[in-house]
Motif scaffolding. Structure first.
Motif, PDB file in Angstrom:
ATOM      1  N   LYS A   2      -7.893   0.074  -2.487  1.00 34.03           N
ATOM      2  CA  LYS A   2      -7.860   0.004  -1.028  1.00 34.03           C
ATOM      3  C   LYS A   2      -6.494   0.531  -0.573  1.00 34.03           C
ATOM      4  CE  LYS A   2      -9.509  -3.633   1.077  1.00 34.03           C
ATOM      5  NZ  LYS A   2      -9.640  -5.021   1.640  1.00 34.03           N
ATOM      6  N   LEU A   4      -4.040   1.758   2.600  1.00 36.95           N
ATOM      7  CA  LEU A   4      -3.808   1.728   4.042  1.00 36.95           C
ATOM      8  C   LEU A   4      -2.767   2.782   4.396  1.00 36.95           C
ATOM      9  CD1 LEU A   4      -4.019   0.483   6.899  1.00 36.95           C
ATOM     10  CD2 LEU A   4      -2.197  -1.112   6.217  1.00 36.95           C
ATOM     11  N   GLN A  33     -10.875   3.502  -1.188  1.00 35.47           N
ATOM     12  CA  GLN A  33     -11.231   3.097   0.173  1.00 35.47           C
ATOM     13  C   GLN A  33     -10.064   3.421   1.107  1.00 35.47           C
ATOM     14  OE1 GLN A  33     -11.625  -1.210   1.647  1.00 35.47           O
ATOM     15  NE2 GLN A  33     -13.724  -0.694   1.077  1.00 35.47           N
ATOM     16  N   TRP A  35      -8.144   3.142   4.631  1.00 35.51           N
ATOM     17  CA  TRP A  35      -7.899   2.419   5.872  1.00 35.51           C
ATOM     18  C   TRP A  35      -6.762   3.114   6.611  1.00 35.51           C
ATOM     19  CZ3 TRP A  35     -10.105  -2.337   7.633  1.00 35.51           C
ATOM     20  CH2 TRP A  35     -11.069  -2.881   6.770  1.00 35.51           C
ATOM     21  N   CYS A  57     -11.323   1.155   8.642  1.00 30.46           N
ATOM     22  CA  CYS A  57     -11.780   1.712   7.366  1.00 30.46           C
ATOM     23  C   CYS A  57     -12.623   2.934   7.710  1.00 30.46           C
ATOM     24  CB  CYS A  57     -12.611   0.689   6.598  1.00 30.46           C
ATOM     25  SG  CYS A  57     -13.212   1.299   5.013  1.00 30.46           S
ATOM     26  N   THR A  92      -4.044  -5.056   0.390  1.00 30.54           N
ATOM     27  CA  THR A  92      -4.347  -3.683  -0.009  1.00 30.54           C
ATOM     28  C   THR A  92      -3.716  -3.403  -1.375  1.00 30.54           C
ATOM     29  OG1 THR A  92      -2.358  -2.668   0.949  1.00 30.54           O
ATOM     30  CG2 THR A  92      -4.251  -2.999   2.414  1.00 30.54           C
TER      31      THR A  92
END
Length: 327
Positions: A2, A4, A33, A35, A57, A92
């Motif tokens: 994840k 960001l 992923q 974000w 997201c 994250t």
């Protein structure tokens, strides 16, 4: 993972040249992923953790999933929002700080919120403390063996003396970006007093003055360091017409070229030092044989180099980021 990205509004991205977009695209290709938030979304409350309120997201769509994107894609044409939520930065795998300059008070405050997020367990790249410790004009002072004759001062008299010694000089504000506020004064000293007053605000503001480097006609080279290692190609930003500035934002032409022996010498000397301080991505500016700036806030030129040489800079960056997160 994840990831960001703290960046400018996604709707303002010019995807055909945006480096943050190139990072996102490569990360998405690898199944990470994505974000995104803006610095204004960062919030801390006593008893809680630093969060990004309204973080999005996103998934990339259409032409944005392929390379290269050949024209500007504005608004939300290149992404769609899968989820919007409050996201704790420590939840994250990595926070990638990509807010464009200027390094103003709000940028400074954002780095302190990011430092707090680090204390809570977040991994932030580039490290917030390193962003604060390396102002892009002044960071070169640590490496005098690689720079041109340089003066930093508020004093009009000191600037006048520097001009008398070097005859042909460049003056620039310490908080400028994209070539903003850069002046050249030749041997005749024409308008030196007026330019000095404009930049130093009658002694209230510091100015950087450097000896003019004629090699600028061959380009202001952007040499990228990723994890302390140089990308094998630079982007020479060549002034056009009567301009003295090679910055792409000032109309310079970007030409990718292999690193020169001197480029590699400077990059090899600085790379390990800067990487050890938490600077995963650095953009060195080199004119001729001289280092002129060390860019750490939001270095660019990924797409221009990749499009002209075939070397995938974004892939090198995401690989380096993945490697950092294993430690």
């Amino acid at each position: 993972m994840k990831l960001l990205f703290v960046a400018d509004p996604l709707e303002t991205f010019k995807t055909y040249k945006d480096t943050t977009f190139a990072m996102m695209r490569e990360a998405a290709r690898r199944g990470h992923q994505i974000w995104a938030c803006e610095t204004a979304d960062l919030v801390w409350v006593k008893g809680a953790r630093v969060v990004a309120r309204g973080a999005r997201c996103i998934t990339l769509k259409g032409e944005a999933t392929t390379a290269p994107v050949t024209q500007a894609v504005h608004s939300d044409d290149w992404f769609e929002v899968a989820t919007q939520a409050e996201l704790a930065l420590a939840d994250t795998d990595a926070v990638v700080m990509r807010k464009d300059p200027p390094f103003d008070s709000e940028f400074f405050y954002a780095t302190h919120l990011l430092s707090q997020a680090e204390r809570e367990g977040a991994r932030v790249f580039n490290r917030p403390a390193a962003l604060r410790d390396h102002p892009e004009k002044l960071a070169i002072l640590e490496f005098p063996q690689h720079i041109a004759p340089t003066l930093v001062t508020r004093s009009a008299a000191a600037i006048k003396a520097f001009h008398a010694e070097h005859q042909d000089i460049i003056l620039k504000p310490l908080d400028g970006m994209g070539g903003m506020g850069i002046f050249r004064v030749g041997a005749d000293g024409m308008n030196l007093g007026s330019i000095t007053e404009t930049l130093n605000r009658d002694g209230a503001q510091s100015v950087m003055v450097q000896k003019y480097l004629p090699a600028i006609v061959h380009g202001d080279k952007r040499v990228l360091l990723i994890g302390g290692e140089p990308v094998p190609y630079s982007l020479a930003r060549i002034p056009q017409g009567s301009e003295i500035r090679g910055n792409l934002a000032a109309g310079g032409k970007g030409v990718a070229q292999p690193l020169s022996e001197r480029d590699r010498e400077i990059a090899t000397a600085l790379g390990p030092i800067l990487a050890a301080r938490g600077l995963l991505l650095v953009g060195l500016d080199i004119i001729g044989d001289c280092l002129t700036e060390i860019n750490v806030t939001s270095p660019t030129c990924f797409q221009e180099i990749t499009q002209q040489t075939g070397f995938d800079v974004a892939a090198m960056f995401i690989t380096a980021l993945e490697s950092q997160l294993k430690h």
